[in-house]
Design an enzyme around this catalytic site. Structure first.
Site, PDB file in Angstrom:
ATOM      1  N   SER A   1       0.691  -1.022   0.327  1.00 19.09           N
ATOM      2  CA  SER A   1       0.235   0.150   0.353  1.00 19.09           C
ATOM      3  C   SER A   1       0.517   1.114   0.245  1.00 19.09           C
ATOM      4  O   SER A   1       1.754   1.665  -0.861  1.00 19.09           O
ATOM      5  CB  SER A   1      -1.202  -0.344   1.231  1.00 19.09           C
ATOM      6  OG  SER A   1      -2.082   0.983   0.870  1.00 19.09           O
TER       7      SER A   1
ATOM      8  N   ASP B   1     -10.425  -3.658  -5.395  1.00 20.83           N
ATOM      9  CA  ASP B   1      -9.631  -2.515  -4.567  1.00 20.83           C
ATOM     10  C   ASP B   1      -9.973  -1.188  -4.487  1.00 20.83           C
ATOM     11  O   ASP B   1      -9.551  -0.785  -4.717  1.00 20.83           O
ATOM     12  CB  ASP B   1      -7.837  -2.632  -4.449  1.00 20.83           C
ATOM     13  CG  ASP B   1      -7.780  -1.822  -2.826  1.00 20.83           C
ATOM     14  OD1 ASP B   1      -7.936  -1.184  -2.126  1.00 20.83           O
ATOM     15  OD2 ASP B   1      -6.459  -2.545  -3.165  1.00 20.83           O
TER      16      ASP B   1
ATOM     17  N   HIS C   1      -8.451  -5.430  -0.066  1.00 19.97           N
ATOM     18  CA  HIS C   1      -7.172  -4.305  -0.434  1.00 19.97           C
ATOM     19  C   HIS C   1      -6.076  -4.501   0.679  1.00 19.97           C
ATOM     20  O   HIS C   1      -5.147  -4.942  -0.105  1.00 19.97           O
ATOM     21  CB  HIS C   1      -7.003  -2.689   0.351  1.00 19.97           C
ATOM     22  CG  HIS C   1      -6.475  -1.348   0.556  1.00 19.97           C
ATOM     23  ND1 HIS C   1      -5.779  -1.491  -0.544  1.00 19.97           N
ATOM     24  CD2 HIS C   1      -5.445  -1.449   1.760  1.00 19.97           C
ATOM     25  CE1 HIS C   1      -4.991  -1.174  -0.074  1.00 19.97           C
ATOM     26  NE2 HIS C   1      -4.173  -0.674   1.429  1.00 19.97           N
TER      27      HIS C   1
END
Length: 354
Positions: free
Chosen positions: A171, A292, A322
């Protein structure tokens, strides 16, 4: 004291002693409070029923260290090394926004170490067990420099100079890894990126007018927790319902609204990164869940298409959210882990930096 905001958190509290309830509900803005919380919850966390914590730690040597960096901040770091097997390569992990390297990543690191890799990670300033106001990033570039400083000291050690080194970013950590590459273009043998923050999904960005107001306020009150979050975005982090219920056990996770200054820094970082995808020149493994709505899968596709290196691979996981390594069904988590290890095995046998 922070209020309990979800049914899952209330369930966790119901099973705690009065002492643990006090720690769980306390203000974790400063590092000493976060360190006390971690010590109190460490055994409970590692005993939760999550597939990552069921992975064996046999044959894995771990070490935890606090060091003061060049900016005078006490930084927490951890390493996981195979005790007896040949060291294939070292992996330097960049965690995501709000997170820490001492919870879910523990299981990932064990798996990688048991597969022959030395794994190194740190908590960024303002996150986990490191110094700094919780969840606050006053400068994204300074954060990247802090991470480079830490990993460079590891790579400079004689015992690691002759083994390949890889970045693993998740991320926001994916954006950090790419920025490390821009600053050290020939220093790494490759990067594996999990749902990298190259661009926020549209649902994450406030309306244009609201955004302009928040930008103005951020210049005066950067530490204020004011950035709005949609409920559907929160629900899209963990796909597996049972794993969603376990999330509150990650007591060091920053759970409040993003601070204005942090949100502004991340927005600027992604806008700059979008303009530099053609500069990416190291071998890449890019992994993204197709469902996501936190980081935009289309940006991972753009990274794959624009990166000027030929050695690149894009893995898209159908229906996945995610948190590919934390919140998916067990079979997806192990699939992603397998993809990472297979890619590392292939590339760790190559001696030359790119």
């Amino acid at each position: 004291m922070a209020a309990i905001t979800t049914k899952e958190q209330q369930v966790v509290v119901n099973y705690m002693s009065e002492e643990l309830q006090t720690i769980f509900l306390s203000n974790l803005d400063e590092a000493p409070a976060r360190r006390r919380a971690r010590e109190a919850f460490k055994d409970i966390q590692l005993a939760i029923d999550h597939c990552l914590f069921r992975l064996s730690s046999d044959g894995v040597k771990t070490k935890e260290v606090y060091e003061v960096n060049s900016r005078g901040l006490k930084i927490f770091s951890k390493s996981w090394l195979p005790e007896s097997s040949h060291l294939k390569a070292i992996i330097c992990y960049c965690h995501g926004y709000a997170d820490t390297c001492t919870f879910y990543f523990e299981g990932v690191a064990r798996k990688l170490a048991s597969s022959g890799y030395g794994v190194f990670a740190l908590d960024y300033p303002g996150f986990g067990l490191s110094d700094g106001l919780h969840g606050y990033i006053p400068s994204f570039e300074s954060l990247v420099n802090d991470v480079i400083e830490h990993f460079s000291k590891i790579k400079e050690q004689k015992k690691y100079q002759d083994v390949p080194s890889f970045l693993l970013g998740e991320s926001m950590g994916g954006a950090i890894a790419l920025n490390i590459h821009f600053k050290q273009p020939a220093a790494w043998n490759g990067a594996a990126l999990i749902a990298p923050l190259c661009k926020f999904a549209e649902d994450m960005i406030p309306h244009w007018l609201v955004k302009q107001i928040l930008i103005g306020v951020a210049k005066v009150l950067p530490k204020t927790k004011l950035v709005p979050q949609k409920e559907e975005v929160k629900d899209n982090i963990f796909r597996d319902v049972n794993k969603r219920k376990l999330a509150p056990y990650n007591v060091l996770l920053y759970k409040d609204k993003p601070r204005l200054g942090t949100a502004l820094e991340l927005l600027k970082a992604t806008q700059e990164l979008e303009q530099r995808l053609e500069e990416v020149s190291l071998p890449l493994l890019i992994m993204h869940g197709e469902a996501d709505i936190i980081t935009d899968p289309s940006a991972s596709k753009a990274l794959y298409e624009k990166a000027k290196v030929k050695d690149k691979k894009l893995c898209l996981y159908k229906d996945a959210f995610h948190t590919l390594l934390e919140g998916e069904p067990d079979e997806t988590i192990f699939h992603v882990l397998g993809d990472i290890i297979s890619w590392l095995d292939e590339h760790s046998s190559r001696k030359n930096k790119y």
